[in-house]
Write an enzyme that holds these catalytic residues in place. Structure first.
Site, PDB file in Angstrom:
ATOM      1  CE  LYS B  78      -3.971   2.045   2.479  1.00 14.91           C
ATOM      2  NZ  LYS B  78      -4.870   1.952   3.648  1.00 14.91           N
ATOM      3  CB  SER B 159      -8.155   3.924   2.656  1.00 15.83           C
ATOM      4  OG  SER B 159      -7.356   3.219   3.579  1.00 15.83           O
ATOM      5  CB  SER B 183      -8.759   1.305   5.581  1.00 19.19           C
ATOM      6  OG  SER B 183      -9.382   2.551   5.473  1.00 19.19           O
TER       7      SER B 183
END
Lengths: 483, 495, 111
Positions: B78, B159, B183
């Site tokens: 990420k 997210s 998330s």
């Protein structure tokens, strides 16, 4: 008789409180492993934590915590076993994270008190509100470029102790004495070096004025005053400004000001105009700071003797209050004095240290931590005085020679043959010569002009190159003149 | 079998058996990325050359006899994890050009175990969002689509939308993700994969771009529960550089997956039975409980009376911390700077931050600034931290009666990219089931458990006791086995 | 749980005026155009109205959570006082938008 400033409308009292920022002595910063040494190349003592880089996190330096606890103990203050760090949020060019990690709601040290001594010998107790740990900001340089300020983050993250006083001071002198006292205690403790020139210690001075019998009026904060003298000047300048404002029928607004040392006035600080909403909240990157009481007790047991205790000990040794005060102002001086006095007459030692030795420091622009004469040698000189090897004036000659050569006094006495003459016969012979050469003055003396006595002593000493034992010379001259 | 169809466990086995090399595995994934990423936008930065070099080095280590726990396994990271020498943007314009000189602890742990990084996965800007539509690098598309409406592009959740989409589309065997309010779990559920947010403190936050410090926690997403367990074992561990990192041993999570649930008591929080909840979600939840009972667990109703305040609590705490954490993006030391001729410092700040942050980030910074501002701290932040303490206490009391809690992962399946974009609060409701675990610091695992009427994946969530991820994995694996989730997204490598 | 309908009701009860929105934006150092002020006002008021429901929770005597740890007795670890970092001015300055020699440059600040 309390201190007041006379305005057009009569006398005004001053109310003064100090927030002292003292840089903690530690190897590494409060929340990072970067070094704290003064004077390094710009941005060379900066970790990514200090520069507020993404993803960087603070970890507390144990020694900084210990130093705060030691200081709290030295200020006779409450040590809080549970405290917490908070974030103080504001934007500034040299504040990389956009917040300062400080302690707002729960400081590590609570209330305490210190006693200050004023010029007239009176003492006064000043309350300590709190002491908390926080990180320093970086440094902005405004004079390197026409349109830019330059940022150096070497200081960013260095541990500071903020020591907040009660508004207990009433005159510039008290403010100066308080700052002096705090500096003295911190230096004794070894928790701050107190070097105000290097910014290791600076004060925010809160000043308000009032008429006798009133409550508090609005105060202003004069930021970042960096010497004891300037603190005293800033207090007076700010008080006079406020008196002027009140007396012209206006209001004093609470604001942050700067002391212009060149012009001796305070002025409003533009950059802080809207920085008052700090949005404090608990620092989520740090769990609460919890101390073990055993650890605090161990720190307490290991505290050095503090100036007040040392001063009391010196007066008990027979020193005057003044000498005790002067000798304890700096820990290094006290240590020097104690080395000189060890096993010797304390009063004689105090006289020599505060007299000839201090004068020599002044003259040579040296410091007690870098003395021109070692405490051991000065002690040896006192021994030569005590065993009557040297007279007072010879001792002064030897001391001068010690300053010049750095040699031990015994060596100088040997080399220069400065040993005092205590042989009565030898003195009598010299006195006889002096009298023979000044027969007219002998006659005058004997006919009643007794103040010529000193002349004969002086001539005798001169003839003996100062080496005659003064008491013996006196005695012999007196006997011979009585003839 | 196409190399991208391996599970992470399967790939480890194949590498160990020598039937495939890391270079082959990595190339297969890079090919998939080249083909699908232009559409899915799951990666912000693809580090193909570095990945191949790392894969070669891994194969070489293997020949030398050094085999780490993730030796040669291609992963997505990420883009919130700082990676030394590789641009890290946090999905924000303000960090568009930021190249960290340091590696996050979690990604370093993965490298130390031999992993190969394919690139940096897309995300909502600064991890703020539930749809991965707020990224400065553009939205991520969910590789799944509705059976009866295949043209509507769906969000992957957020997210960690890029991480979840990449793993679901077989563009990585697993990915790192972070979870502040859901998330990891929400995008995992939307993309039909597994994802765990471990206990707060289990993974170091050092080197992860901070959103809300007291809520952020890293974790993995992968296609199976066991794969998550393997990844978490590598990612987790005490880190002295994070003061909130837990100094606790990291158990063998993969082993715990096979413990089963016999004799476990599974809590069903009655407050999670919301009015107007989609019948499919209710049915899936009931089905999950039935599976666990069939496997020997007992299901018990529990009460989490303050759970209904979790979202508003979260939307005070998270923006407040974010408003402070994001103050460092000021155009002075790194990242974007916007000035006009004659700009003073204040103007520089205001222009830089207005241009550098997207709308949702600006909105949250402003809310956070407001709730912390003079006179409001007690009413908002302090109040929220108190309610948070009550939520934590609710869980503690529940865990006196049960060993784990089962809930739906999300209130719905993935929605369209143009849906729910105009009302921030409607968007925030996505995290309704997940956010409690963040507030209480507890581990939560999303497991793909079924499909909705449109053929979109739905997930269940297992919430465990603090530092008891092992039970969470055991329950999750049991659900996974019972659900036998074999559906595949339409967009995937090797398809 | 709060529904958009209820939120709109809250909005009417308590809402921030545009001056407050401007003050917050200024505190947060985010430049807002006039048109953005209106939009921000509507959105922020919507969210704040929804958050308002927290006030109904009885929290008398509740110790607020400190940080995110699930363990109530979490305490800070202390590190030894050793220099382990620094000496990397180039790396510190490498990402700077305006590097001035060994310094970060910003528009001149008047104190």
């Amino acid at each position: 008789m309390s201190y007041t400033i006379e305005g057009r409308t009569g006398p005004w009292e001053l109310v003064i409180g100090l927030e002292i920022h003292a840089q903690v002595i530690s190897q590494a910063k409060l929340f990072s492993g970067a070094a704290t040494a003064f004077g390094a190349e710009p941005n060379s003592q900066v970790s990514f934590i200090d520069a507020g880089f993404p993803g960087m996190l603070p970890v507390i330096n144990q020694e900084c915590v210990a130093q705060a606890v030691r200081t709290g103990l030295g200020l006779n203050a409450q040590v809080n076993l549970w405290s917490r760090f908070d974030r103080k949020n504001y934007f500034y060019a040299d504040l990389p994270q956009g917040y300062q990690i400080s302690q707002f709601a729960h400081p590590i040290i609570g209330e305490g008190a210190v006693e200050i001594t004023l010029g007239d010998g009176t003492t006064k107790t000043i309350g300590i509100t709190r002491l908390h740990l926080e990180q320093d900001a970086g440094k902005s340089l405004h004079d390197q470029h026409a349109t830019k300020s330059f940022i150096d983050l070497n200081r960013s993250g260095v541990a500071l102790m903020e020591i907040v006083s009660e508004p207990d001071m009433r005159s510039p002198e008290e403010a100066g004495a308080y700052l002096t006292k705090i500096r003295q205690i911190l230096r004794y403790l070894g928790t701050c070096d107190g070097n105000m020139d290097e910014g290791s210690m600076r004060a925010d001075v809160n000043v308000s004025v009032r008429k006798a019998g009133e409550g508090f009026r609005t105060r202003c904060e004069v930021k970042n005053v960096n010497s004891i003298r300037f603190v005293m000047q800033a207090v007076e300048a700010e008080a006079r400004r406020q008196i002027e404002v009140w007396e012209s029928g206006e209001e004093v607004f609470q604001e942050t000001r700067l002391f212009d040392t060149a012009r001796g006035v305070t002025r409003s600080m533009r950059s802080k105009e809207d920085a008052h909403d700090y949005r404090y909240f608990p620092e989520p990157d740090l769990p609460p700071l919890v101390l073990d009481s055993d650890w605090v007790a161990a720190l307490k047991a290991a505290l050095p003797e503090l100036p007040d205790a040392r001063r009391a000990r010196y007066t008990a040794m027979g020193l005057t209050a003044y000498d005790a005060h002067v000798l304890t102002l700096e820990k290094e001086t006290a240590v020097f004095f104690e080395t000189v006095a060890k096993g010797r007459d304390a009063k004689l030692a105090a006289n020599w240290v505060t007299g000839d030795f201090f004068a020599a420091l002044n003259r040579l622009k040296r410091d007690v931590s870098d003395p021109p004469v070692t405490a051991e040698n000065l002690g040896a000189l006192l021994d030569l005085i005590s065993d009557k090897t040297l007279s007072g004036s010879l001792a002064k000659q030897v001391f001068e020679a010690m300053l010049e050569t750095g040699k031990a006094p015994g060596e100088i006495v040997e080399e220069r043959g400065l040993k005092q003459v205590t042989d009565t016969g030898a003195i009598e012979a010299v006195v006889a010569q002096v009298m023979a050469a000044n027969a007219d003055k002998v006659a005058e003396y004997r006919s009643g002009k007794e103040k010529l006595f000193g002349f004969f002593v002086g001539q005798t000493m001169k003839a003996m190159q100062g080496k005659g034992n003064p008491a013996l010379v006196n005695e012999v001259v007196k006997t011979a003149l009585a003839g | 079998m196409h190399p991208t169809d391996f599970t992470l466990r399967g790939a480890i086995d194949a590498l160990n058996e020598g039937t495939i090399s890391s270079v082959e595995l990595t190339n297969a994934h890079l090919d998939g990325i080249a083909k699908l990423n232009p559409r899915l936008n799951a990666y912000i930065t693809v580090t193909a050359e570095k990945a191949l070099a790392a894969a070669k080095a891994s194969d070489e280590r293997r020949r030398q006899g050094t085999v780490g726990a993730l030796e040669g396994i291609p992963l997505a990271i990420k883009d919130l994890f700082c990676t030394a020498g590789t641009r890290t943007t946090a999905g924000s314009r303000i960090l568009d050009s930021f190249v960290p000189p340091y590696e996050s602890t979690v990604s370093q742990n993965l490298l130390d175990d031999g992993a190969v990084f394919l690139g940096k996965a897309n995300l909502d800007e600064f991890a703020m969002g539930s749809s991965n539509t707020t990224s400065a690098s553009g939205p991520v598309e969910n590789p799944w689509s509705r059976a009866n409406d295949p043209d509507t592009r769906l969000v992957p959740g957020g997210s960690s939308g890029g991480s979840a989409a990449a793993v679901a589309a077989r563009l990585a065997l697993g990915a790192t993700a972070t979870d502040t309010g859901g998330s990891i779990r929400q995008p995992a559920a939307f993309c039909g994969i597994a994802g765990i947010k471990p206990t707060y403190g289990r993974c170091s936050r050092f080197g992860i771009v901070a959103f809300a410090s007291s809520l952020d926690q890293a974790g993995p997403v992968a296609r199976t529960v066991e794969d998550c367990a393997i990844l978490l074992k590598s990612m987790a561990g005490f880190d002295p550089r994070d003061s909130t990192s837990a100094d606790m041993p990291v158990p063998d999570f993969a082993k715990a997956c096979e413990r089963g649930v016999k004799g476990l008591r599974i809590g069903v929080p009655k407050e999670y039975r919301l009015d107007g909840m989609a019948p499919e979600i209710v049915a899936l939840w009931e089905q999950g409980l039935a599976w666990l009972r069939d496997a020997g667990a007992e299901t018990v109703e529990v009460s989490l009376p303050h759970a209904k305040y979790a979202l508003p609590t979260y939307y005070i705490v998270a923006p407040a911390e974010a408003s402070s954490n994001l103050a460092r993006y000021d155009g002075v030391r790194f990242g974007m700077r916007v000035t006009e001729p004659g700009s003073d410092l204040r103007d520089l700040y205001e222009r830089t931050r207005a241009a550098g942050f997207g709308a949702e980030v600006r909105r949250r910074i402003m809310i956070g600034t407001y709730v912390l501002s003079a006179g409001y701290y007690d009413a908002y932040y302090l109040k929220a931290q108190k309610v948070r303490a009550l939520i934590r206490r609710d869980f503690e009391q529940a865990y006196e009666k049960v060993d784990a809690i089962l809930t739906p992962a999300t209130p719905s399946a993935a929605f369209g990219m143009d849906e729910k974009q105009d009302d921030p609060v409607a968007m925030y409701l996505n995290d309704i089931f997940t956010v409690t675990a963040n507030l209480a610091g507890l581990p939560g695992l999303a497991v793909p458990a079924g499909l909705d009427g449109q053929g979109l994946p739905l997930g269940l969530q297992v919430i465990g006791r603090a530092f008891d991820e092992e039970t969470v994995f055991a329950v999750g694996r049991t659900l996974e086995r019972a659900a036998n989730f074999t559906a595949l997204p339409g967009l995937r490598a090797g398809a | 749980m709060g529904k958009p309908r209820q939120i709109k009701d809250f909005l009417k009860k308590m809402s921030l005026d545009t001056a407050t929105i401007r003050r917050i934006a200024s505190l947060a150092r985010i430049r807002l155009d006039e048109s953005e002020v209106q939009q921000a006002q509507a959105e922020i008021n919507g969210i704040l109205g929804w958050i308002e429901q927290l006030q109904e929770v009885e929290t008398e005597g509740v110790e607020p959570m400190a940080g995110g740890s699930p363990v109530a007795q979490a305490r800070a670890r202390l590190r030894p006082d050793v220099v382990t970092d620094g000496g990397q001015a180039d790396a510190i300055l490498a990402n700077a938008p305006d590097r001035q020699g060994e310094y970060f440059g910003v528009p001149k600040v008047v104190e």
